[in-house]
Design a protein around this motif. Sequence first.
Motif, PDB file in Angstrom:
ATOM      1  N   HIS A  28       0.821  -1.214   0.000  1.00  0.00           N
ATOM      2  CA  HIS A  28       0.000   0.000   0.000  1.00  0.00           C
ATOM      3  C   HIS A  28       0.859   1.270   0.000  1.00  0.00           C
ATOM      4  N   LEU A  29       1.851   1.267  -0.883  1.00  0.00           N
ATOM      5  CA  LEU A  29       2.747   2.411  -1.014  1.00  0.00           C
ATOM      6  C   LEU A  29       2.446   3.153  -2.308  1.00  0.00           C
ATOM      7  N   LEU A  30       2.615   4.456  -2.275  1.00  0.00           N
ATOM      8  CA  LEU A  30       2.407   5.278  -3.455  1.00  0.00           C
ATOM      9  C   LEU A  30       3.703   5.984  -3.814  1.00  0.00           C
ATOM     10  N   ILE A  31       3.919   6.210  -5.089  1.00  0.00           N
ATOM     11  CA  ILE A  31       5.046   7.010  -5.546  1.00  0.00           C
ATOM     12  C   ILE A  31       4.696   8.475  -5.294  1.00  0.00           C
ATOM     13  N   ALA A  32       5.615   9.229  -4.729  1.00  0.00           N
ATOM     14  CA  ALA A  32       5.364  10.639  -4.440  1.00  0.00           C
ATOM     15  C   ALA A  32       5.130  11.409  -5.729  1.00  0.00           C
ATOM     16  N   SER A  33       4.248  12.371  -5.662  1.00  0.00           N
ATOM     17  CA  SER A  33       3.952  13.187  -6.847  1.00  0.00           C
ATOM     18  C   SER A  33       5.150  14.066  -7.188  1.00  0.00           C
ATOM     19  N   LEU A  34       5.193  14.494  -8.419  1.00  0.00           N
ATOM     20  CA  LEU A  34       6.262  15.382  -8.865  1.00  0.00           C
ATOM     21  C   LEU A  34       6.222  16.689  -8.073  1.00  0.00           C
ATOM     22  N   LYS A  35       5.037  17.174  -7.795  1.00  0.00           N
ATOM     23  CA  LYS A  35       4.876  18.421  -7.039  1.00  0.00           C
ATOM     24  C   LYS A  35       5.473  18.280  -5.633  1.00  0.00           C
ATOM     25  N   ALA A  36       5.202  17.169  -4.970  1.00  0.00           N
ATOM     26  CA  ALA A  36       5.734  16.940  -3.623  1.00  0.00           C
ATOM     27  C   ALA A  36       7.256  16.793  -3.654  1.00  0.00           C
ATOM     28  N   ARG A  37       7.768  16.086  -4.662  1.00  0.00           N
ATOM     29  CA  ARG A  37       9.222  15.922  -4.767  1.00  0.00           C
ATOM     30  C   ARG A  37       9.915  17.241  -5.049  1.00  0.00           C
ATOM     31  N   LEU A  38       9.315  18.073  -5.902  1.00  0.00           N
ATOM     32  CA  LEU A  38       9.896  19.390  -6.185  1.00  0.00           C
ATOM     33  C   LEU A  38       9.873  20.278  -4.943  1.00  0.00           C
ATOM     34  N   ALA A  39       8.789  20.215  -4.182  1.00  0.00           N
ATOM     35  CA  ALA A  39       8.703  20.996  -2.945  1.00  0.00           C
ATOM     36  C   ALA A  39       9.766  20.536  -1.948  1.00  0.00           C
ATOM     37  N   ALA A  40       9.948  19.233  -1.813  1.00  0.00           N
ATOM     38  CA  ALA A  40      10.968  18.694  -0.908  1.00  0.00           C
ATOM     39  C   ALA A  40      12.357  19.132  -1.345  1.00  0.00           C
ATOM     40  N   PHE A  41      12.604  19.084  -2.638  1.00  0.00           N
ATOM     41  CA  PHE A  41      13.891  19.521  -3.181  1.00  0.00           C
ATOM     42  C   PHE A  41      14.111  20.998  -2.864  1.00  0.00           C
ATOM     43  N   GLY A  42      13.083  21.816  -3.052  1.00  0.00           N
ATOM     44  CA  GLY A  42      13.193  23.244  -2.759  1.00  0.00           C
ATOM     45  C   GLY A  42      13.487  23.514  -1.300  1.00  0.00           C
ATOM     46  N   ILE A  43      12.812  22.796  -0.417  1.00  0.00           N
ATOM     47  CA  ILE A  43      13.047  22.959   1.019  1.00  0.00           C
ATOM     48  C   ILE A  43      14.488  22.615   1.360  1.00  0.00           C
ATOM     49  N   ASP A  44      14.981  21.492   0.827  1.00  0.00           N
ATOM     50  CA  ASP A  44      16.371  21.088   1.083  1.00  0.00           C
ATOM     51  C   ASP A  44      17.360  22.122   0.549  1.00  0.00           C
ATOM     52  N   GLU A  45      17.098  22.648  -0.642  1.00  0.00           N
ATOM     53  CA  GLU A  45      17.994  23.643  -1.231  1.00  0.00           C
ATOM     54  C   GLU A  45      18.038  24.909  -0.382  1.00  0.00           C
ATOM     55  N   VAL A  46      16.884  25.359   0.098  1.00  0.00           N
ATOM     56  CA  VAL A  46      16.836  26.556   0.934  1.00  0.00           C
ATOM     57  C   VAL A  46      17.592  26.313   2.243  1.00  0.00           C
ATOM     58  N   LEU A  47      17.399  25.151   2.861  1.00  0.00           N
ATOM     59  CA  LEU A  47      18.089  24.841   4.116  1.00  0.00           C
ATOM     60  C   LEU A  47      19.603  24.814   3.946  1.00  0.00           C
ATOM     61  N   ILE A  48      20.075  24.112   2.935  1.00  0.00           N
ATOM     62  CA  ILE A  48      21.519  23.994   2.722  1.00  0.00           C
ATOM     63  C   ILE A  48      22.117  25.331   2.312  1.00  0.00           C
ATOM     64  N   SER A  49      21.430  26.052   1.440  1.00  0.00           N
ATOM     65  CA  SER A  49      21.934  27.363   1.003  1.00  0.00           C
ATOM     66  C   SER A  49      21.993  28.344   2.157  1.00  0.00           C
ATOM     67  N   THR A  50      20.979  28.325   3.013  1.00  0.00           N
ATOM     68  CA  THR A  50      20.964  29.210   4.177  1.00  0.00           C
ATOM     69  C   THR A  50      22.109  28.868   5.118  1.00  0.00           C
ATOM     70  N   LEU A  51      22.340  27.590   5.345  1.00  0.00           N
ATOM     71  CA  LEU A  51      23.451  27.159   6.196  1.00  0.00           C
ATOM     72  C   LEU A  51      24.780  27.651   5.631  1.00  0.00           C
TER      73      LEU A  51
END
Length: 131
Positions: A13-36
């Motif tokens: 009962h697993l689903l592949i994450a949507s492209l929108k969710a993956r892009l949002a996660a990528f953006g969050i990670d980029e902002v965190l690392i860039s800010t650091l």
Amino acid sequence: MNEQLDDVLDREHLLIASLKARLAAFGIDEVLISTLLFIVLWDSISAVKSAEAMIELTNHFLLEFMAIKIVYQTFFTMQYGATLGKIAMKIRVIEVKTLSHPSFFSAFNRAVFSVVCEELLYLGFVWDFLD
């Protein structure tokens, strides 16, 4: 996708994450690392007086930035099955065979491939989008 993977996803009962969710996660990670990195380099950044000097500074720290991203992605994926961005978007990374967090080797390969794809004009992400 292959049939074996489809069967595992259906059974668990697993689903592949949507492209929108993956892009949002990528953006969050980029902002965190860039800010650091921005905080760590603040003294050097504030001393820059021209655009050319800023370009030189960013080029100088490119390898360090890539290394930070690889360590960040490897550690969080191996330890928690997700980076902070993926945790925020409720996405997990699993190994299909074991359905658990990726091993160090798998997480490291994933992180290196991700950073290399970013440096190659995000071509790996385009492939992901088309798949």
